[in-house]
Design a protein around this motif. Structure first.
Motif, PDB file in Angstrom:
ATOM      1  N   ARG A  19       0.847  -1.198   0.000  1.00  0.00           N
ATOM      2  CA  ARG A  19       0.000   0.000   0.000  1.00  0.00           C
ATOM      3  C   ARG A  19       0.887   1.254   0.000  1.00  0.00           C
ATOM      4  N   ALA A  23       1.190   4.042  -2.809  1.00  0.00           N
ATOM      5  CA  ALA A  23       0.886   5.425  -2.450  1.00  0.00           C
ATOM      6  C   ALA A  23       1.990   6.362  -2.938  1.00  0.00           C
ATOM      7  N   GLU A  26       1.592   6.719  -6.646  1.00  0.00           N
ATOM      8  CA  GLU A  26       0.386   7.476  -7.005  1.00  0.00           C
ATOM      9  C   GLU A  26       0.632   8.964  -6.791  1.00  0.00           C
ATOM     10  N   GLU A  27       1.330   9.286  -5.704  1.00  0.00           N
ATOM     11  CA  GLU A  27       1.628  10.693  -5.402  1.00  0.00           C
ATOM     12  C   GLU A  27       2.396  11.337  -6.564  1.00  0.00           C
ATOM     13  N   GLU A  28       3.236  10.531  -7.233  1.00  0.00           N
ATOM     14  CA  GLU A  28       4.018  11.060  -8.354  1.00  0.00           C
ATOM     15  C   GLU A  28       3.275  10.893  -9.675  1.00  0.00           C
ATOM     16  N   LEU A  79      18.549   1.791  -5.736  1.00  0.00           N
ATOM     17  CA  LEU A  79      18.412   2.025  -4.299  1.00  0.00           C
ATOM     18  C   LEU A  79      17.899   0.752  -3.637  1.00  0.00           C
ATOM     19  N   ARG A  87       7.366   3.811   1.408  1.00  0.00           N
ATOM     20  CA  ARG A  87       6.706   4.954   0.762  1.00  0.00           C
ATOM     21  C   ARG A  87       7.724   5.785  -0.037  1.00  0.00           C
ATOM     22  N   HIS A  91       8.084   6.504  -4.038  1.00  0.00           N
ATOM     23  CA  HIS A  91       8.267   7.829  -4.639  1.00  0.00           C
ATOM     24  C   HIS A  91       9.435   7.810  -5.611  1.00  0.00           C
ATOM     25  N   ARG A  95       9.917   8.537  -9.505  1.00  0.00           N
ATOM     26  CA  ARG A  95      10.721   9.682  -9.931  1.00  0.00           C
ATOM     27  C   ARG A  95      11.727   9.306 -11.012  1.00  0.00           C
ATOM     28  N   LEU A  96      12.184   8.051 -11.005  1.00  0.00           N
ATOM     29  CA  LEU A  96      13.085   7.596 -12.061  1.00  0.00           C
ATOM     30  C   LEU A  96      12.368   7.679 -13.406  1.00  0.00           C
ATOM     31  N   GLY A  99      11.638  11.534 -14.109  1.00  0.00           N
ATOM     32  CA  GLY A  99      12.868  12.276 -14.390  1.00  0.00           C
ATOM     33  C   GLY A  99      13.056  13.473 -13.495  1.00  0.00           C
ATOM     34  N   ILE A 100      12.720  13.355 -12.208  1.00  0.00           N
ATOM     35  CA  ILE A 100      13.030  14.422 -11.254  1.00  0.00           C
ATOM     36  C   ILE A 100      13.925  13.855 -10.160  1.00  0.00           C
ATOM     37  N   PRO A 101      14.708  14.716  -9.489  1.00  0.00           N
ATOM     38  CA  PRO A 101      15.661  14.224  -8.496  1.00  0.00           C
ATOM     39  C   PRO A 101      14.993  13.370  -7.427  1.00  0.00           C
ATOM     40  N   LEU A 102      15.725  12.349  -6.955  1.00  0.00           N
ATOM     41  CA  LEU A 102      15.183  11.442  -5.943  1.00  0.00           C
ATOM     42  C   LEU A 102      15.119  12.147  -4.593  1.00  0.00           C
ATOM     43  N   LYS A 103      14.230  11.645  -3.716  1.00  0.00           N
ATOM     44  CA  LYS A 103      14.133  12.255  -2.390  1.00  0.00           C
ATOM     45  C   LYS A 103      14.730  11.350  -1.331  1.00  0.00           C
TER      46      LYS A 103
ATOM     47  N   THR B 105       5.107  18.006  -5.690  1.00  0.00           N
ATOM     48  CA  THR B 105       3.823  17.337  -5.874  1.00  0.00           C
ATOM     49  C   THR B 105       2.673  17.909  -5.057  1.00  0.00           C
ATOM     50  N   PHE B 141      -3.651   9.489   4.660  1.00  0.00           N
ATOM     51  CA  PHE B 141      -4.297  10.177   3.538  1.00  0.00           C
ATOM     52  C   PHE B 141      -5.725   9.717   3.295  1.00  0.00           C
ATOM     53  N   ASP B 166       3.808  14.264   2.718  1.00  0.00           N
ATOM     54  CA  ASP B 166       3.931  14.417   1.271  1.00  0.00           C
ATOM     55  C   ASP B 166       2.849  13.581   0.580  1.00  0.00           C
ATOM     56  N   THR B 169      -1.444  14.735  -3.508  1.00  0.00           N
ATOM     57  CA  THR B 169      -2.106  14.112  -4.649  1.00  0.00           C
ATOM     58  C   THR B 169      -2.987  12.962  -4.193  1.00  0.00           C
ATOM     59  N   LEU B 170      -2.478  12.184  -3.215  1.00  0.00           N
ATOM     60  CA  LEU B 170      -3.243  11.045  -2.709  1.00  0.00           C
ATOM     61  C   LEU B 170      -4.572  11.506  -2.126  1.00  0.00           C
ATOM     62  N   ASN B 173      -6.816  12.960  -4.981  1.00  0.00           N
ATOM     63  CA  ASN B 173      -7.375  11.890  -5.815  1.00  0.00           C
ATOM     64  C   ASN B 173      -8.606  11.228  -5.187  1.00  0.00           C
ATOM     65  N   ALA B 490      22.872   7.337  -7.890  1.00  0.00           N
ATOM     66  CA  ALA B 490      21.463   7.712  -7.769  1.00  0.00           C
ATOM     67  C   ALA B 490      21.295   9.169  -7.357  1.00  0.00           C
ATOM     68  N   PHE B 493      21.009  11.557 -10.242  1.00  0.00           N
ATOM     69  CA  PHE B 493      19.912  11.379 -11.190  1.00  0.00           C
ATOM     70  C   PHE B 493      19.015  12.614 -11.292  1.00  0.00           C
ATOM     71  N   ALA B 494      18.818  13.087 -12.523  1.00  0.00           N
ATOM     72  CA  ALA B 494      17.946  14.227 -12.841  1.00  0.00           C
ATOM     73  C   ALA B 494      18.387  15.528 -12.188  1.00  0.00           C
ATOM     74  N   ARG B 495      19.595  15.531 -11.620  1.00  0.00           N
ATOM     75  CA  ARG B 495      20.076  16.758 -10.988  1.00  0.00           C
ATOM     76  C   ARG B 495      21.048  17.512 -11.891  1.00  0.00           C
TER      77      ARG B 495
END
Lengths: 103, 611
Positions: A19, A23, A26-28, A79, A87, A91, A95-96, A99-103, B105, B141, B166, B169-170, B173, B490, B493-495
């Motif tokens: 789940r 989640a 889905e957020e992304e 990773l 969770r 995310h 993100r991969l 194409g945005i930086p990982l958190k 997001t 959420f 964070d 969106t959840l 939705n 990693a 990536f994308a940075r």
């Protein structure tokens, strides 16, 4: 035929961590497809999932969570982390794709 | 035949040039070498560095120390520079707050206005009320969405939500009626309840339109002209965000004030002027032009400027053994910049870019410690040591060995702490030393990007940027792609990454590549282009740049991948040939002074034999 999706391979489709992974994705805003298989560790599951994914990104869930990319060497996942970080790893798998930086 | 070594002790590197001087002063250059300067330029601490560089130059020429007939050292007057930065504006929020947020997001889209209410109190709201719901930490959420849906079903108008976790969106939705949801608000429990508030989320790829506009906020909260003036800094701070929250209390009072940042007194030979730092860089530099030539500068005690000038003075007096009172500030360079500062009185730790002025100051002293240096060097090498001519004269002589140059030639020596210029006209060389160079550029990049990491700022200054587009390739800032055999880490990536000599380094900020590039180039422009023009203007015959035919750019910063181009562009309109030096056709912008020392010595020898 499958639509674009990140593939998640797990040993137990009833795991509550799924789940959280869903989640995170889905957020992304990234679609996800879950498959249950009988064996393999998180890294092996993740790599096989990535090879199956039309988006080249796979997640493996066993004792830990692993995020892999189909174009990377099988033993060098993007990773890995404990189940408690499911969770965030969800995310990051998304993100991969986005194409945005990982958190 | 006499074997000599010219040695240039610089602020950061020590360079040597080994040459054979034949009959009639004919010079045959054999080799050059470079090493980091040991100790502060112009002190006896330099000896180990000089010994090392001479040995290395000799060994690459296949000679020994015992073959040397003389070592020629430049008259290395130490130049010390100091930097200070003072913020001159401050945004203060009182009895009202804003939360400017830009996570990747947010959920939903649009603008929602209502009274703030905690998620737990949503069930107590009467039907018909318009509310903004604040969801604190620990609320799942699904529960949050169910709670909001239940309230809406009862007739409560939930117009927007502010969420701790964070999961905007959840939640969005799972709502029956779409609303804007802002997430990752870590201090959500600090949002004042029962206050009018507005939540705005822009569509992906867009930025907020209403809350980043003063009149938009005025419309939302029905503000009068005076109140709108007060809220203007809030709107400004929210420009460029994809999501924002503004909470307003009835007696809201937001101000943008100017901080008295101390004043600087510029003492010229004929005149003196005192100018407030908060007047900005342009005013400070204009005042400097009016009192030129500068004989000293002082700062108001108890301010950053005062502290910095005192520090520069103290360091200098310690190094040279002169009294603090006799150390003089010879030049200053002021630059307008921005510094991210926490907004005073804001609730969620917001930052705003405040105006600031950065100041570089420079001190130059006598050649006192040089004799000591020469003596110790003589003992260490067992060779005669001669202190050569003025550094600027030597640099001009060295620069003239660059193929394609001719007189009148001007040199621009771009270092770490100072920018030096000299012009050789009809036998006389005129030179200036100005404050502000590579170190100031690094500092501007560091503060404007909010990095708080000097080393990373230094890399951003020196190397081109790229964006990691996949695990195996990056897109360079000029649009070309570069591929790698090993997958990239990693964290890259994308940075945006800096492609240094030592490898790839991710830049951990939200700024995009274009923004970082623009900050880098503007910092170089503000320091090097401004200083190049300022320096050339002071040494050009009659102050007329058109009288200079050739400009040769020298020094460490001349190796930078874009500074020489920026300068060439700036002087192109004046019919000047400008480019990076190539000393002796082989050494690039390095080794000019060392080469000049040898050339000048050879000239002296030939005059002696002729006479």
């Amino acid at each position: 035929m499958r639509g674009p999706a990140v593939v998640v391979r797990c040993r137990d489709a009833s795991s509550p961590w799924l789940r959280e992974i869903r989640a995170g994705m889905e957020e992304e805003g990234v679609p996800v497809l879950v498959e249950e298989v009988s064996e393999g560790d998180a890294v092996a599951l993740a790599f096989a999932a990535a090879r199956l994914s039309s988006l080249d990104v796979g997640v493996g869930v066993a004792d830990s969570v692993c995020v892999h990319h189909a174009k990377r060497p099988s033993g060098s996942p993007v990773l890995t982390g404990p189940l408690g970080r499911a969770r965030v790893l969800g995310h990051n798998a998304a993100r991969l794709v986005v194409g945005i930086p990982l958190k | 035949m006499a074997l000599v070594a010219g040695v240039d002790i610089g602020n950061s590197t020590t360079e040597a040039c080994v040459a054979e001087i034949g009959p009639g002063g004919r010079v045959e250059y054999l080799a050059g070498a470079l090493t980091p300067t040991s100790g502060v330029k112009g002190t006896a601490d330099n000896v180990p560095g000089v010994v090392d560089v001479v040995r290395r130059a000799l060994s690459s020429a296949g000679r020994r120390v015992s073959d040397l007939s003389a070592v020629l050292v430049n008259e290395a007057t130490p130049v010390i520079s100091g930097l200070a930065m003072e913020t001159i504006t401050e945004t203060i929020v009182t009895e009202s707050t804003m939360i400017g947020h830009n996570p990747d997001t947010p959920g939903g889209a649009g603008l929602g206005v209502g009274e703030t209410v905690a998620f737990g109190s949503l069930r107590d709201c009467a039907p018909g009320t318009k509310v903004i719901c604040a969801v604190g930490a620990g609320v799942d959420f699904e529960d949050a969405a169910a709670g909001i849906n239940a309230a809406v079903a009862r007739g409560v108008e939930v117009a927007g939500a502010i969420v701790h976790a964070d999961d905007a969106t959840l939640i969005a939705n799972r709502l029956d009626v779409p609303i804007p949801v802002v997430d990752e608000v870590t201090l959500v429990e600090k949002v004042p309840l029962g206050m009018p508030a507005a939540v705005e989320v822009a569509e992906p790829g867009r930025t907020v339109r209403t809350l980043s506009n003063s009149y938009g906020i005025a419309t939302v909260f029905d503000l009068d002209a005076e109140q709108t003036r007060m809220i203007a800094p809030v709107a400004r701070a929210l420009v460029g965000n994809r999501s924002a929250v503004v909470v307003r209390t009835p007696s809201g009072d937001v101000t943008d004030r100017r901080i008295p940042a101390g004043s600087l007194t510029l003492i010229g030979e004929q005149a003196r002027r005192t100018i407030g730092i908060d007047a900005g860089a342009a005013e400070i530099m204009a005042a400097l032009r009016r009192v030129r030539p500068l004989s000293d500068a002082t700062g108001e005690p108890g301010t950053h400027v005062g502290g910095m000038l005192a520090r520069v003075r103290d360091t200098m007096s310690e190094l040279t053994g002169t009294a603090v009172g006799s150390v003089r500030i010879q030049d200053v360079l002021a630059v307008d910049t921005f510094v991210p500062q926490a907004v005073t009185g804001a609730l969620a730790g917001e930052f705003a870019l405040e105006n600031a002025v950065a100041l570089a100051a420079m001190v130059r002293t006598s050649r006192g410690p040089m004799r000591l240096l020469a003596e110790e060097l003589r003992a260490a090498l067992g060779v005669e040591v001669l202190i050569g001519g003025v550094e600027a004269d030597m640099a001009v002589l060295g620069a003239l060995t660059t193929p394609g140059t001719g007189r009148p030639v001007a040199i621009l020596d771009l270092g770490g702490g100072s920018t030096d210029a000299a012009v050789a006209g009809d036998g006389v060389v005129r030179s200036v030393h100005l404050a502000g160079a590579g170190d100031l550029v690094t500092k501007l990049i560091d503060s404007e990007l909010g990095l708080d990491n000097r080393e990373l700022a230094e890399d951003i200054k020196k190397y081109p940027l790229a964006k990691a587009e996949s695990f195996f390739h990056v897109r360079m800032e000029d649009g070309t792609a570069r591929f790698f055999d090993e997958p990239l880490p990693a964290e890259a990536f994308a940075r945006v990454v800096v492609l240094g000599d030592a490898g790839m380094r991710p830049v951990p900020t939200r700024h995009n590549l274009e923004k970082i590039r623009q900050v880098r180039r503007s910092a170089k422009h503000k320091v090097f282009v401004v200083n190049a023009l300022r320096a050339l203007e002071q040494v050009a015959p009659g102050g007329n740049l058109r009288q200079i035919g050739f400009v040769v750019v020298l020094g460490g910063s001349a190796l930078d991948f874009e500074i020489p181009d920026l300068i060439a562009e700036a002087v192109a309109g004046m019919g000047i040939v400008c480019g990076t030096g190539n000393v002796r056709g082989t050494e690039g912008p390095r080794n000019a002074v060392a080469t000049g020392l040898v050339a000048s010595h050879a000239l002296a020898v030939s005059l002696e034999t002729a006479g």
